[in-house]
Write a protein that holds these residues in place. Structure first.
Motif, PDB file in Angstrom:
ATOM      1  N   THR A 469       0.814  -1.210   0.000  1.00 11.07           N
ATOM      2  CA  THR A 469       0.000   0.000   0.000  1.00 11.07           C
ATOM      3  C   THR A 469       0.849   1.263   0.000  1.00 11.07           C
ATOM      4  OG1 THR A 469      -1.743  -1.164   1.193  1.00 11.07           O
ATOM      5  CG2 THR A 469      -1.819   1.238   1.209  1.00 11.07           C
ATOM      6  N   GLU A 470       1.809   1.343   0.911  1.00 15.62           N
ATOM      7  CA  GLU A 470       2.616   2.545   1.014  1.00 15.62           C
ATOM      8  C   GLU A 470       3.680   2.593  -0.082  1.00 15.62           C
ATOM      9  OE1 GLU A 470       1.831   0.797   3.790  1.00 15.62           O
ATOM     10  OE2 GLU A 470       0.442   2.268   4.598  1.00 15.62           O
ATOM     11  N   ARG A 471       4.142   3.817  -0.363  1.00 18.07           N
ATOM     12  CA  ARG A 471       5.209   3.972  -1.350  1.00 18.07           C
ATOM     13  C   ARG A 471       6.521   3.427  -0.802  1.00 18.07           C
ATOM     14  NH1 ARG A 471       9.067   7.942  -2.901  1.00 18.07           N
ATOM     15  NH2 ARG A 471       9.511   7.822  -5.140  1.00 18.07           N
ATOM     16  N   CYS A 472       6.775   3.676   0.483  1.00 19.84           N
ATOM     17  CA  CYS A 472       7.997   3.177   1.119  1.00 19.84           C
ATOM     18  C   CYS A 472       7.649   2.064   2.099  1.00 19.84           C
ATOM     19  CB  CYS A 472       8.716   4.300   1.859  1.00 19.84           C
ATOM     20  SG  CYS A 472       9.445   5.546   0.775  1.00 19.84           S
ATOM     21  N   LEU A 473       8.584   1.134   2.284  1.00 16.63           N
ATOM     22  CA  LEU A 473       8.406   0.100   3.284  1.00 16.63           C
ATOM     23  C   LEU A 473       8.257   0.762   4.647  1.00 16.63           C
ATOM     24  CD1 LEU A 473      11.092  -2.447   2.022  1.00 16.63           C
ATOM     25  CD2 LEU A 473       8.619  -2.550   1.697  1.00 16.63           C
ATOM     26  N   VAL A 474       7.346   0.237   5.456  1.00 15.43           N
ATOM     27  CA  VAL A 474       6.964   0.882   6.708  1.00 15.43           C
ATOM     28  C   VAL A 474       8.182   1.193   7.577  1.00 15.43           C
ATOM     29  CG1 VAL A 474       5.673   0.573   8.849  1.00 15.43           C
ATOM     30  CG2 VAL A 474       4.691  -0.161   6.680  1.00 15.43           C
ATOM     31  N   ASP A 475       8.193   2.428   8.093  1.00 18.85           N
ATOM     32  CA  ASP A 475       9.229   2.900   9.015  1.00 18.85           C
ATOM     33  C   ASP A 475      10.600   3.019   8.349  1.00 18.85           C
ATOM     34  OD1 ASP A 475       7.339   2.964  11.052  1.00 18.85           O
ATOM     35  OD2 ASP A 475       7.791   0.922  11.692  1.00 18.85           O
ATOM     36  N   PHE A 506       3.072  -4.199  11.097  1.00 16.53           N
ATOM     37  CA  PHE A 506       2.202  -5.027  11.935  1.00 16.53           C
ATOM     38  C   PHE A 506       1.209  -5.753  11.040  1.00 16.53           C
ATOM     39  CE2 PHE A 506      -1.796  -5.626  14.210  1.00 16.53           C
ATOM     40  CZ  PHE A 506      -1.367  -6.299  15.348  1.00 16.53           C
ATOM     41  N   GLU A 507       1.208  -7.080  11.118  1.00 10.34           N
ATOM     42  CA  GLU A 507       0.265  -7.897  10.366  1.00 10.34           C
ATOM     43  C   GLU A 507      -0.394  -8.878  11.323  1.00 10.34           C
ATOM     44  OE1 GLU A 507       1.782  -8.899   6.122  1.00 10.34           O
ATOM     45  OE2 GLU A 507       3.557  -8.823   7.395  1.00 10.34           O
ATOM     46  N   LEU A 508      -1.676  -9.142  11.084  1.00 14.21           N
ATOM     47  CA  LEU A 508      -2.457  -9.974  11.998  1.00 14.21           C
ATOM     48  C   LEU A 508      -3.170 -11.061  11.212  1.00 14.21           C
ATOM     49  CD1 LEU A 508      -3.362 -10.299  14.960  1.00 14.21           C
ATOM     50  CD2 LEU A 508      -5.303  -8.809  14.421  1.00 14.21           C
ATOM     51  N   GLY A 509      -3.051 -12.280  11.705  1.00 14.41           N
ATOM     52  CA  GLY A 509      -3.741 -13.400  11.076  1.00 14.41           C
ATOM     53  C   GLY A 509      -4.144 -14.425  12.122  1.00 14.41           C
ATOM     54  N   PHE A 510      -4.679 -15.539  11.641  1.00 14.02           N
ATOM     55  CA  PHE A 510      -5.035 -16.605  12.585  1.00 14.02           C
ATOM     56  C   PHE A 510      -4.920 -17.940  11.861  1.00 14.02           C
ATOM     57  CE2 PHE A 510      -8.965 -16.116  10.289  1.00 14.02           C
ATOM     58  CZ  PHE A 510      -9.555 -17.371  10.290  1.00 14.02           C
ATOM     59  N   LYS A 561       4.383  -8.486  15.058  1.00 18.83           N
ATOM     60  CA  LYS A 561       5.090  -7.731  16.075  1.00 18.83           C
ATOM     61  C   LYS A 561       4.084  -7.144  17.060  1.00 18.83           C
ATOM     62  CE  LYS A 561       5.319  -3.079  14.070  1.00 18.83           C
ATOM     63  NZ  LYS A 561       6.192  -1.946  13.739  1.00 18.83           N
ATOM     64  N   GLU A 562       4.581  -6.580  18.134  1.00 22.79           N
ATOM     65  CA  GLU A 562       3.716  -5.938  19.122  1.00 22.79           C
ATOM     66  C   GLU A 562       2.951  -4.785  18.464  1.00 22.79           C
ATOM     67  OE1 GLU A 562       3.085  -6.635  22.208  1.00 22.79           O
ATOM     68  OE2 GLU A 562       4.666  -8.033  22.823  1.00 22.79           O
ATOM     69  N   PRO A 563       1.654  -4.654  18.765  1.00 16.21           N
ATOM     70  CA  PRO A 563       0.906  -3.525  18.201  1.00 16.21           C
ATOM     71  C   PRO A 563       1.446  -2.205  18.744  1.00 16.21           C
ATOM     72  CG  PRO A 563      -0.379  -4.630  19.894  1.00 16.21           C
ATOM     73  CD  PRO A 563       0.826  -5.474  19.676  1.00 16.21           C
ATOM     74  N   SER A 564       1.463  -1.176  17.887  1.00 15.24           N
ATOM     75  CA  SER A 564       2.018   0.112  18.305  1.00 15.24           C
ATOM     76  C   SER A 564       1.016   1.244  18.215  1.00 15.24           C
ATOM     77  CB  SER A 564       3.245   0.451  17.443  1.00 15.24           C
ATOM     78  OG  SER A 564       2.897   0.491  16.069  1.00 15.24           O
ATOM     79  N   THR A 565      -0.151   0.990  17.600  1.00 10.99           N
ATOM     80  CA  THR A 565      -1.171   2.030  17.489  1.00 10.99           C
ATOM     81  C   THR A 565      -2.462   1.547  18.129  1.00 10.99           C
ATOM     82  OG1 THR A 565      -2.049   1.260  15.362  1.00 10.99           O
ATOM     83  CG2 THR A 565      -0.155   2.757  15.294  1.00 10.99           C
ATOM     84  N   GLU A 566      -3.374   2.480  18.380  1.00 12.71           N
ATOM     85  CA  GLU A 566      -4.646   2.117  18.986  1.00 12.71           C
ATOM     86  C   GLU A 566      -5.445   1.219  18.061  1.00 12.71           C
ATOM     87  OE1 GLU A 566      -7.213   1.511  21.820  1.00 12.71           O
ATOM     88  OE2 GLU A 566      -5.402   2.729  22.086  1.00 12.71           O
ATOM     89  N   ALA A 567      -5.384   1.490  16.759  1.00 14.84           N
ATOM     90  CA  ALA A 567      -6.102   0.664  15.787  1.00 14.84           C
ATOM     91  C   ALA A 567      -5.575  -0.767  15.796  1.00 14.84           C
ATOM     92  CB  ALA A 567      -5.988   1.274  14.391  1.00 14.84           C
ATOM     93  N   GLN A 568      -4.256  -0.934  15.876  1.00 14.33           N
ATOM     94  CA  GLN A 568      -3.672  -2.268  15.920  1.00 14.33           C
ATOM     95  C   GLN A 568      -4.049  -2.994  17.206  1.00 14.33           C
ATOM     96  OE1 GLN A 568       0.523  -1.544  15.390  1.00 14.33           O
ATOM     97  NE2 GLN A 568       0.296  -0.987  13.227  1.00 14.33           N
ATOM     98  N   ARG A 569      -4.008  -2.285  18.320  1.00 17.21           N
ATOM     99  CA  ARG A 569      -4.378  -2.909  19.600  1.00 17.21           C
ATOM    100  C   ARG A 569      -5.848  -3.317  19.611  1.00 17.21           C
ATOM    101  NH1 ARG A 569      -0.382   0.784  21.561  1.00 17.21           N
ATOM    102  NH2 ARG A 569      -1.878   2.520  21.571  1.00 17.21           N
ATOM    103  N   SER A 570      -6.701  -2.500  19.001  1.00 19.76           N
ATOM    104  CA  SER A 570      -8.130  -2.809  18.963  1.00 19.76           C
ATOM    105  C   SER A 570      -8.390  -4.049  18.113  1.00 19.76           C
ATOM    106  CB  SER A 570      -8.887  -1.607  18.396  1.00 19.76           C
ATOM    107  OG  SER A 570     -10.255  -1.906  18.241  1.00 19.76           O
ATOM    108  N   LYS A 571      -7.723  -4.138  16.988  1.00 19.73           N
ATOM    109  CA  LYS A 571      -7.908  -5.291  16.110  1.00 19.73           C
ATOM    110  C   LYS A 571      -7.418  -6.570  16.782  1.00 19.73           C
ATOM    111  CE  LYS A 571      -7.282  -4.676  11.732  1.00 19.73           C
ATOM    112  NZ  LYS A 571      -6.702  -4.509  10.366  1.00 19.73           N
TER     113      LYS A 571
END
Length: 870
Positions: A469-475, A506-510, A561-571
């Motif tokens: 999605t982003e133009r640059c790799l995250v961070d 941050f990626e989330l799966g199951f 990885k550990e969630p770092s934003t509120e959106a990541q923690r909520s998900k």
């Protein structure tokens, strides 16, 4: 405002003596705009300049910026102006000089002696007499000799790709006997393009690579050998490569830092990245002897030219290095194999040539990718192919293209960020994005996919790009290779250096447990030998809800990885809540019930949801989760249709038995021939419908990126977490699993819970048909003869320790009392805590009829008792 100079293009061989004063000598300062109206069709500006530099053509104008030719009025001759040494190539100067000599450039006119009267008389004579000039006798001492020799070199790319990505030209440098030679004939080869230039003299020459008038470090260090014309021998060759660095499992294009090309541990060229989000680079003025990081060449490159052959031999001791900061004098003076290996890659000629011929990996290797491809296809941006404009005799301009789509030139450039560094590199045939994706009804998701193959040192370009999605790799400031346009398909992508070992986003799966087993065994099977300790600790930390032993079907949370934003923690919290609900209820079931739960979850969930609708409608308390889903989404209709098919077949079987019993009552026996044939046909239909119900229909998209990022076992299957959180293919999966588990757990006296054939109404019809003979035993006897199709009854044992009554409860799922019933999850299971049972056909025996008959009576009693309690 300066007046625009009008030029005329003339082939040098057609240049006349009277036009010498009009020849433009300031070729180096020409811009494309100055000569746009006279560039021949299909010729680029760079090719046009090459024709001028080679002396094939000259420009004429009434007011040259700098005259190329000067006239000696004393000796009456023309010569090349000395001032053109810095504005004309040596080859162009030589060609103009030769043309002046060929034109009869000799001293002319009468001698200076004689009287004025004699002069006047001569003039008068010349005026009156017809002048017939003598034939010109050209001085052939400066006529170029015949071209008898050639030099060939090869580039491992097409000429167009080489010019666009590298942008240099090659010349055979001037010698004592011959001027600079820069005109090359091209011919395709197996790996790219062969270039051939012709010369008149067999003498050692220098093959130099140039950008404008500046020489590149990759020029051939030693003299090249001329061969007789037609030899076609290639002794020097070059390979363009796209430099990249590795972060996690992706290659990217850095925007900050420096590239270094070394040969035999000596600096060939230093390149500085442009910065400010731009991944192109330029050559600096640094040499091995003296470092100077200032820009040396006026060209932004996207590929580095490295040696392939020198003197006919492959060049193997080459390295490409990437440094975040410029190399120091100390580092350059102490180059060794260890430092080069730590900061770069050693080039392998065979691997560089083989990479563009590698098989292109199949990108349709997972349902997740296919689904996302379909989504992207429905929102594919519009594109425009750049054309040649016959009016301007150039390729279409940025403003002209933008105007066609209601955009400004700046907006068009923003839609095509790979041209940010060099907008003028746009060429005929290039594909531009002219309209972004249309808004979609579905929620936009961030995409962090991986390339179809893990990075290698030398990569096929089409195996390196990935959806991102982003133009640059995250961070990072490293540009993601998120489109194949970023990497020319002919140019090998070289992985110079691995700068990060972990995925940064941050990626989330199951995933779901495939079989009940000790928890330690499950972790051992999930992790591979390459899974890091940090990853193992991360996954065990966020899966505290798992049972031990872990039960089949439990949801295992997978995150990078550990969630770092509120959106990541909520998900993450929502996913853990789902997983915990499922694990809690599955822990309460027997292993036999867990097995049935997983085998028939979709069907059980469908009826659980139907039951919940009825509970809500009647105003009774719903289950503790009260989810609002409507069955298993897309498959609910299919399940319902299969149930209707089964019901219809059972009606036919019921009708067959009733008709045969009625006949037996009248004639004293059954026509077994036709009865068995019809029954076999109906059984075949029934088997097909049951088989369809036993298949899993919901396909949750596979999320291969997480598994590869974390280096999990290849046997594990990881899914998108988004698909079970609020808006997905299986919304609220964990809580729905909990509901089905509660229903199964609430069933009383059931050993085997599964797909159930309720034979109650069939038995009742058979009994009623038999009662015409007035004998109370008729139903029992006749049923024993014809009811073998029900087979063996499993589940405990009303007859032989089987809780048969639970097996045959008909609790209103279909709602037709005279028809056979398919009972999956009874109302008693969810409301009254009643029984659920099952029949699985196995053998045909007369005693089965007795069981069905008795079970029907028991079931009727239980049903009446349940109804009275409400």
């Amino acid at each position: 405002m300066d007046r625009k100079v009008a030029y005329k293009l003339v082939r040098l061989t057609e240049l006349m003596a009277y036009e010498f004063s009009q020849v433009e000598g300031d070729i180096s300062s020409l811009s494309e705009r100055d000569v746009s109206s006279i560039i021949p069709d299909g010729v680029s500006f760079s090719q046009f300049k090459e024709k001028l530099d080679s002396g094939e053509y000259v420009l004429l104008t009434d007011a040259p910026k700098q005259s190329a030719m000067v006239h000696d009025s004393v000796n009456k001759i023309w010569s090349v102006a000395p001032s053109t040494n810095t504005t004309l190539s040596p080859q162009a100067q030589s060609a103009l000089s030769a043309r002046a000599n060929q034109s009869g450039n000799v001293a002319a006119g009468a001698s200076g002696s004689g009287s004025a009267n004699d002069s006047s008389q001569a003039a008068t004579t010349n005026i009156e007499d017809t002048y017939v000039p003598e034939p010109v006798k050209p001085d052939r001492s400066d006529v170029p000799p015949a071209l008898k020799y050639e030099n060939c070199f090869e580039i491992a790319a097409s000429d167009g790709t080489f010019r666009k990505a590298v942008g240099c030209t090659f010349q055979l440098a001037k010698t004592e006997q011959e001027g600079t030679i820069g005109q090359w004939q091209t011919k395709p080869t197996e790996h790219g393009t062969k270039y051939t230039a012709y010369a008149a003299f067999d003498e050692p020459k220098k093959l130099v690579a140039k950008i404008s008038a500046d020489t590149m470090g990759v020029s051939v260090p030693d003299h090249v050998v001329m061969k007789p014309e037609g030899s076609a021998v290639v002794r020097e060759a070059f390979i363009p490569v796209t430099p990249s660095i590795q972060l996690g499992e992706r290659l990217g294009l850095p925007t900050e830092g420096y590239y270094y090309h070394f040969n035999q541990k000596r600096l060939v060229q230093e390149y500085k990245l442009l910065g400010n989000g731009k991944w192109q680079f330029y050559a600096t003025r640094s040499t091995h002897e003296k470092l100077n990081h200032d820009q040396g060449l006026n060209k932004h490159q996207s590929a580095i030219l490295v040696y392939w052959k020198l003197g006919g031999k492959n060049v193997e001791d080459q390295h490409l290095v990437y440094l975040k900061e410029a190399i120091t004098r100390e580092e350059l003076d102490n180059l060794d194999d260890e430092w080069l290996a730590e900061n770069g890659v050693k080039l392998s000629i065979s691997d560089l040539l083989a990479a563009p011929k590698q098989a292109v990996a199949n990108r349709d290797d997972s349902p997740a990718e296919s689904d996302s491809d379909k989504t992207r296809d429905s929102a594919q941006p519009l594109t425009h192919t750049v054309k040649f404009d016959p009016t301007t005799r150039q390729r279409e301009s940025w403003p002209a293209i933008a105007a066609q789509y209601g955009l400004s030139a700046k907006q068009l450039l923003e839609l095509n960020p790979h041209y940010h560094a060099e907008p003028m590199s746009l060429a005929v045939g290039d594909l531009l994005t002219v309209k972004g994706s249309q808004p979609q009804d579905i929620e936009k998701k961030s995409i962090y996919e991986l390339p179809p193959e893990s990075p290698k040192p030398f990569n096929h370009p089409l195996n390196t790009y990935y959806d991102y999605t982003e133009r640059c790799l995250v961070d990072t400031s490293t540009v993601a290779i998120n489109h194949k346009r970023l990497v020319p398909k002919e140019v090998t992508v070289v992985n110079i250096k691995k700068v990060s070992d972990v995925a940064t986003e941050f990626e989330l799966g199951f995933t779901q447990v495939e079989k009940t087993q000790p928890l330690d065994d499950y972790w051992q099977n999930l992790f591979s030998s390459d899974t890091s300790d940090d990853t193992q600790k991360l996954l065990t930390k966020y899966n505290a809800h798992l049972n031990n032993p872990v039960r089949q079907g439990e949801i295992v949370v997978v995150l990078t990885k550990e969630p770092s934003t509120e959106a990541q923690r909520s998900k993450l919290s929502a996913l853990i809540e789902e997983a915990t609900a499922a694990s809690t209820e599955l822990a309460k079931l027997t292993e036999e019930q867990v097995s049935t739960f997983n085998r028939h979850f979709e069907l059980l969930d469908f009826y659980a949801d139907e039951a919940m609708k009825k509970v809500s409608k009647d105003g009774l308390p719903s289950d503790l989760y009260a989810y609002a889903s409507m069955g298993v989404g897309a498959v609910a209709v299919g399940i319902e249709q299969h149930l209707k098919n089964i019901n219809n077949i059972l009606l036919e079987i019921n009708h067959l038995y009733v008709s045969q019993v009625a006949m037996a009552s009248r004639v004293g026996g059954i026509n077994y021939g036709s009865f068995v044939a019809e029954r076999a046909s109906l059984f075949q239909k029934l088997d097909g419908s049951f088989a369809a119900l036993s298949r899993r229909s919901v396909k949750i998209p596979v999320y291969t990126q997480i598994k590869r990022n974390l280096k999990l076992s290849t046997r594990s299957v990881v899914h998108h977490a988004d698909e079970i959180i609020a808006k997905g293919f299986v919304p609220n999966l964990g809580k729905r699993m909990a509901n089905v588990a509660i229903g199964i757990g609430a069933s009383r006296g059931v050993g085997y819970v599964g797909l159930l054939l309720g034979g109650a109404s069939g038995v009742k019809n058979i009994y009623d048909a038999c009662s015409v003979d007035g004998s109370g035993e008729c139903g029992k006897v006749t049923t024993r003869e014809v009811a073998g199709f029900f087979g063996g009854i499993y589940g405990g044992g009303f007859m032989g320790n089987a809780a048969v009554g639970a097996t045959l409860l008909a609790l209103g799922v279909v709602g037709v009392t005279s028809a056979p019933i398919l009972a999956i999850a009874s109302i008693g299971a969810f409301v009254a805590g009643g029984a659920v049972g099952g029949i699985a056909g196995s053998t045909i025996g007369k005693n089965v009829g007795d069981v069905i008959y008795i079970a029907y009576q028991w079931g009727q009693e239980q049903l009446e008792a349940t109804q009275e309690s409400y």
